[in-house]
Design a protein around this motif. Structure first.
Motif, PDB file in Angstrom:
ATOM      1  N   TRP A  64       0.815  -1.205   0.000  1.00  0.00           N
ATOM      2  CA  TRP A  64       0.000   0.000   0.000  1.00  0.00           C
ATOM      3  C   TRP A  64       0.854   1.262   0.000  1.00  0.00           C
ATOM      4  CZ3 TRP A  64      -0.017   3.783   3.714  1.00  0.00           C
ATOM      5  CH2 TRP A  64       0.537   3.484   4.949  1.00  0.00           C
ATOM      6  N   VAL A  65       2.066   1.199   0.575  1.00  0.00           N
ATOM      7  CA  VAL A  65       2.969   2.349   0.529  1.00  0.00           C
ATOM      8  C   VAL A  65       3.504   2.534  -0.889  1.00  0.00           C
ATOM      9  CG1 VAL A  65       5.054   3.362   1.494  1.00  0.00           C
ATOM     10  CG2 VAL A  65       3.565   2.006   2.939  1.00  0.00           C
ATOM     11  N   LYS A  66       3.781   1.428  -1.563  1.00  0.00           N
ATOM     12  CA  LYS A  66       4.206   1.518  -2.967  1.00  0.00           C
ATOM     13  C   LYS A  66       3.118   2.186  -3.800  1.00  0.00           C
ATOM     14  CE  LYS A  66       6.994  -2.690  -2.686  1.00  0.00           C
ATOM     15  NZ  LYS A  66       7.161  -4.082  -3.168  1.00  0.00           N
ATOM     16  N   ASN A  67       1.868   1.829  -3.537  1.00  0.00           N
ATOM     17  CA  ASN A  67       0.754   2.452  -4.258  1.00  0.00           C
ATOM     18  C   ASN A  67       0.680   3.943  -3.969  1.00  0.00           C
ATOM     19  OD1 ASN A  67       0.061  -0.057  -5.267  1.00  0.00           O
ATOM     20  ND2 ASN A  67      -1.427  -0.473  -3.648  1.00  0.00           N
ATOM     21  N   TYR A  68       0.952   4.308  -2.713  1.00  0.00           N
ATOM     22  CA  TYR A  68       0.939   5.731  -2.363  1.00  0.00           C
ATOM     23  C   TYR A  68       2.002   6.488  -3.149  1.00  0.00           C
ATOM     24  CZ  TYR A  68       1.522  10.043   0.261  1.00  0.00           C
ATOM     25  OH  TYR A  68       1.626  11.360   0.596  1.00  0.00           O
ATOM     26  N   PHE A  69       3.206   5.945  -3.215  1.00  0.00           N
ATOM     27  CA  PHE A  69       4.283   6.611  -3.950  1.00  0.00           C
ATOM     28  C   PHE A  69       3.978   6.698  -5.446  1.00  0.00           C
ATOM     29  CE2 PHE A  69       7.579   5.573  -0.504  1.00  0.00           C
ATOM     30  CZ  PHE A  69       7.486   6.858   0.012  1.00  0.00           C
ATOM     31  N   ASP A  70       3.303   5.675  -5.981  1.00  0.00           N
ATOM     32  CA  ASP A  70       2.932   5.713  -7.395  1.00  0.00           C
ATOM     33  C   ASP A  70       1.975   6.878  -7.672  1.00  0.00           C
ATOM     34  OD1 ASP A  70       4.492   3.536  -7.956  1.00  0.00           O
ATOM     35  OD2 ASP A  70       2.844   2.083  -7.813  1.00  0.00           O
ATOM     36  N   LYS A  71       1.105   7.168  -6.715  1.00  0.00           N
ATOM     37  CA  LYS A  71       0.140   8.250  -6.887  1.00  0.00           C
ATOM     38  C   LYS A  71       0.716   9.613  -6.490  1.00  0.00           C
ATOM     39  CE  LYS A  71      -3.839   5.244  -6.058  1.00  0.00           C
ATOM     40  NZ  LYS A  71      -5.016   4.960  -5.189  1.00  0.00           N
ATOM     41  N   ASN A  72       1.818   9.606  -5.735  1.00  0.00           N
ATOM     42  CA  ASN A  72       2.440  10.849  -5.266  1.00  0.00           C
ATOM     43  C   ASN A  72       3.941  10.819  -5.561  1.00  0.00           C
ATOM     44  OD1 ASN A  72       0.088  12.150  -3.437  1.00  0.00           O
ATOM     45  ND2 ASN A  72       0.141   9.948  -3.090  1.00  0.00           N
ATOM     46  N   PRO A  73       4.331  10.941  -6.829  1.00  0.00           N
ATOM     47  CA  PRO A  73       5.747  10.834  -7.200  1.00  0.00           C
ATOM     48  C   PRO A  73       6.618  11.911  -6.557  1.00  0.00           C
ATOM     49  CG  PRO A  73       4.425  11.642  -9.040  1.00  0.00           C
ATOM     50  CD  PRO A  73       3.469  11.172  -7.999  1.00  0.00           C
ATOM     51  N   GLU A  74       6.034  13.070  -6.217  1.00  0.00           N
ATOM     52  CA  GLU A  74       6.830  14.116  -5.587  1.00  0.00           C
ATOM     53  C   GLU A  74       7.288  13.695  -4.191  1.00  0.00           C
ATOM     54  OE1 GLU A  74       2.580  14.685  -4.472  1.00  0.00           O
ATOM     55  OE2 GLU A  74       3.694  14.282  -6.333  1.00  0.00           O
ATOM     56  N   ASP A  75       6.465  12.921  -3.500  1.00  0.00           N
ATOM     57  CA  ASP A  75       6.872  12.408  -2.194  1.00  0.00           C
ATOM     58  C   ASP A  75       7.944  11.336  -2.326  1.00  0.00           C
ATOM     59  OD1 ASP A  75       5.216  14.097  -0.850  1.00  0.00           O
ATOM     60  OD2 ASP A  75       3.609  12.652  -0.565  1.00  0.00           O
ATOM     61  N   ARG A  76       7.879  10.553  -3.400  1.00  0.00           N
ATOM     62  CA  ARG A  76       8.924   9.560  -3.642  1.00  0.00           C
ATOM     63  C   ARG A  76      10.273  10.253  -3.854  1.00  0.00           C
ATOM     64  NH1 ARG A  76       8.656   4.480  -5.996  1.00  0.00           N
ATOM     65  NH2 ARG A  76       6.556   4.895  -6.771  1.00  0.00           N
ATOM     66  N   GLU A  77      10.266  11.344  -4.643  1.00  0.00           N
ATOM     67  CA  GLU A  77      11.505  12.081  -4.895  1.00  0.00           C
ATOM     68  C   GLU A  77      12.053  12.676  -3.600  1.00  0.00           C
ATOM     69  OE1 GLU A  77      10.553  14.948  -7.830  1.00  0.00           O
ATOM     70  OE2 GLU A  77      10.133  13.463  -9.405  1.00  0.00           O
ATOM     71  N   TRP A  78      11.175  13.179  -2.762  1.00  0.00           N
ATOM     72  CA  TRP A  78      11.602  13.744  -1.488  1.00  0.00           C
ATOM     73  C   TRP A  78      12.212  12.654  -0.594  1.00  0.00           C
ATOM     74  CZ3 TRP A  78       7.850  15.806   2.820  1.00  0.00           C
ATOM     75  CH2 TRP A  78       8.596  16.459   3.811  1.00  0.00           C
ATOM     76  N   PHE A  79      11.541  11.519  -0.544  1.00  0.00           N
ATOM     77  CA  PHE A  79      12.031  10.398   0.248  1.00  0.00           C
ATOM     78  C   PHE A  79      13.423   9.966  -0.202  1.00  0.00           C
ATOM     79  CE2 PHE A  79      12.267   5.683   0.489  1.00  0.00           C
ATOM     80  CZ  PHE A  79      12.401   5.571   1.855  1.00  0.00           C
ATOM     81  N   VAL A  80      13.615   9.857  -1.506  1.00  0.00           N
ATOM     82  CA  VAL A  80      14.919   9.457  -2.047  1.00  0.00           C
ATOM     83  C   VAL A  80      15.990  10.483  -1.687  1.00  0.00           C
ATOM     84  CG1 VAL A  80      16.213   9.098  -4.181  1.00  0.00           C
ATOM     85  CG2 VAL A  80      13.947   8.076  -3.912  1.00  0.00           C
ATOM     86  N   ALA A  81      15.649  11.768  -1.786  1.00  0.00           N
ATOM     87  CA  ALA A  81      16.616  12.822  -1.443  1.00  0.00           C
ATOM     88  C   ALA A  81      16.999  12.756   0.027  1.00  0.00           C
ATOM     89  CB  ALA A  81      16.031  14.192  -1.786  1.00  0.00           C
ATOM     90  N   GLU A  82      16.025  12.496   0.895  1.00  0.00           N
ATOM     91  CA  GLU A  82      16.328  12.404   2.317  1.00  0.00           C
ATOM     92  C   GLU A  82      17.247  11.221   2.602  1.00  0.00           C
ATOM     93  OE1 GLU A  82      15.416  14.547   4.773  1.00  0.00           O
ATOM     94  OE2 GLU A  82      14.717  15.781   3.122  1.00  0.00           O
ATOM     95  N   CYS A  83      16.978  10.103   1.957  1.00  0.00           N
ATOM     96  CA  CYS A  83      17.772   8.898   2.198  1.00  0.00           C
ATOM     97  C   CYS A  83      19.210   9.047   1.724  1.00  0.00           C
ATOM     98  CB  CYS A  83      17.134   7.699   1.489  1.00  0.00           C
ATOM     99  SG  CYS A  83      15.749   6.959   2.388  1.00  0.00           S
ATOM    100  N   PHE A  84      19.387   9.652   0.562  1.00  0.00           N
ATOM    101  CA  PHE A  84      20.692   9.597  -0.085  1.00  0.00           C
ATOM    102  C   PHE A  84      21.454  10.918  -0.118  1.00  0.00           C
ATOM    103  CE2 PHE A  84      17.995   6.399  -2.410  1.00  0.00           C
ATOM    104  CZ  PHE A  84      18.406   5.340  -1.620  1.00  0.00           C
ATOM    105  N   VAL A  85      20.826  11.995   0.401  1.00  0.00           N
ATOM    106  CA  VAL A  85      21.513  13.294   0.429  1.00  0.00           C
ATOM    107  C   VAL A  85      21.560  13.846   1.852  1.00  0.00           C
ATOM    108  CG1 VAL A  85      21.546  15.652  -0.433  1.00  0.00           C
ATOM    109  CG2 VAL A  85      20.834  13.786  -1.952  1.00  0.00           C
ATOM    110  N   ASN A  86      20.405  14.076   2.445  1.00  0.00           N
ATOM    111  CA  ASN A  86      20.349  14.754   3.739  1.00  0.00           C
ATOM    112  C   ASN A  86      20.843  13.892   4.898  1.00  0.00           C
ATOM    113  OD1 ASN A  86      19.296  16.971   2.396  1.00  0.00           O
ATOM    114  ND2 ASN A  86      17.189  16.344   2.725  1.00  0.00           N
ATOM    115  N   LEU A  87      20.404  12.640   4.945  1.00  0.00           N
ATOM    116  CA  LEU A  87      20.876  11.762   6.015  1.00  0.00           C
ATOM    117  C   LEU A  87      22.394  11.584   6.004  1.00  0.00           C
ATOM    118  CD1 LEU A  87      18.226   8.898   6.395  1.00  0.00           C
ATOM    119  CD2 LEU A  87      18.985  10.495   8.144  1.00  0.00           C
TER     120      LEU A  87
END
Length: 354
Positions: A64-87
């Motif tokens: 269901w989280v994968k489905n959420y990201f599919d419908k909200n690609p901007e949140d997926r991009e933010w999540f990826v940036a947090e994981c691989f840049v900010n952290l």
């Protein structure tokens, strides 16, 4: 903290009353071939998501989280940036600070952080946790009642005094742990419930390889994976001569399963007494498929339906090919093995004999 704000979307709760969300983040320095930062999200001790700086892949464990990201690609991009840049940036600076304060030289160092919240759905009580570990030992934690840091070992006293003076940072942490974290958790529960209440019925087919093979009742395209399928005789569930298959995922997020019935001892007149029953969680009506020979799909081609003209054409073609090969062999034998010798006296001498 923005880093964990989006990660809250990874939550998946199983308790109807008390819900918890925790993040375990580890950063290392001086260890070859080990990710600089690894982060995991756990809800009620269930692994929900993971990312690290080596793979550069945000691995979401819940459909269901994968489905959420599919419908909200901007949140997926933010999540990826947090994981691989900010952290990575935050933990690299923090490890460097700890090494400086503790007067440590270069070497292997590991910084761990546990952060999250608990929310009691019945009482509304909220608890937050933020604690650091350094080189395998508890190091420092935040007391949300006094809004001060607690040194968990003598070496952490210097860090406590330095961090206690950063009142604005402490307030941001407290706001996240007691306000944002529970709010995001509640919203995530609402989205989860809406998503997981979805039901997709399957397409059910009867399959058989040969007339003597078991008949397979195959269901595909259903959701969720909480389903049962079985054979019945005269309305009673069968356990003998039945081979139950596992529920398997499809590439589109739906599921499939099958259950086989051995019909070797079933007489043709008794077929009508057998049914395949499919039950899907959340759906009241069962899907019932009767054992009907006319409905069985198979790859086998009956002899009466086999294209005889094509067979005759192939046989004739092979015979013609055989005749051609035989004629070629006879011609080569007559022109090579039985060629007459040249007896003419007027023939010029071989140039090589001069």
């Amino acid at each position: 903290m923005k880093t964990l704000l989006l990660l809250l979307l990874l939550c998946h709760v199983s308790s109807p009353v008390k819900h918890s969300l925790k993040f375990f983040i580890a950063a290392s320095s001086g260890i070859p071939n080990v990710p600089e930062v690894m982060a995991s999200a756990l809800v009620d001790d269930v692994h929900a998501g993971y990312c690290d700086t080596n793979t550069q892949i945000a691995d979401v464990k819940l459909d269901w989280v994968k489905n959420y990201f599919d419908k909200n690609p901007e949140d997926r991009e933010w999540f990826v940036a947090e994981c691989f840049v900010n952290l990575p940036r935050f933990f690299k600076v923090t490890i460097s600070l700890l090494m400086q304060v503790l007067n440590q030289r270069e070497g292997v160092h590991i910084l761990q952080m546990t952060e999250g919240c608990e929310w009691d759905e019945e009482t509304g009580e909220v608890n937050g946790i933020l604690q650091y570990g350094y080189n395998g030992e508890d190091f420092i934690s935040l007391d949300l009642k006094t809004l001060t840091w607690i040194a968990l070992k003598p070496e952490a006293v210097a860090i406590k005094l330095a961090w206690d003076s950063e009142e604005a940072t402490i307030k941001r942490y407290a706001n996240f742990l007691t306000q944002l974290c529970p709010d995001w958790l509640k919203n995530s529960i609402d989205y989860r419930n809406t998503s997981l209440l979805r039901t997709d019925p399957p397409s059910v087919s009867l399959l058989q390889k040969t007339p003597s093979s078991p008949v397979s009742c195959h269901a595909t395209g259903f959701y969720p994976d909480r389903a049962m399928m079985f054979w019945t005789k005269d309305g009673e569930e069968l356990h003998e001569d039945v081979d139950q298959g596992e529920i398997l995922p499809n590439h589109d997020g739906t599921f499939q399963m099958s259950v086989d019935l051995n019909i070797s001892s079933v007489s043709p007149e008794d077929w009508r007494r057998y049914d395949c029953v499919f039950q899907l969680s959340g759906v009241k009506e069962d899907i019932i498929t009767k054992l009907d020979k006319a409905e069985i799909r198979t790859n086998r081609v009956p002899p009466s339906e086999f294209p005889a003209a094509a067979v005759i054409g192939v046989v004739v073609g092979l015979l013609l090919l055989l005749l051609c090969i035989s004629g070629l062999f006879i011609w080569r034998r007559n022109n090579n093995g039985f060629r007459p010798a040249n007896t003419s006296d007027s023939s010029p001498p071989d140039a090589a004999s001069n």
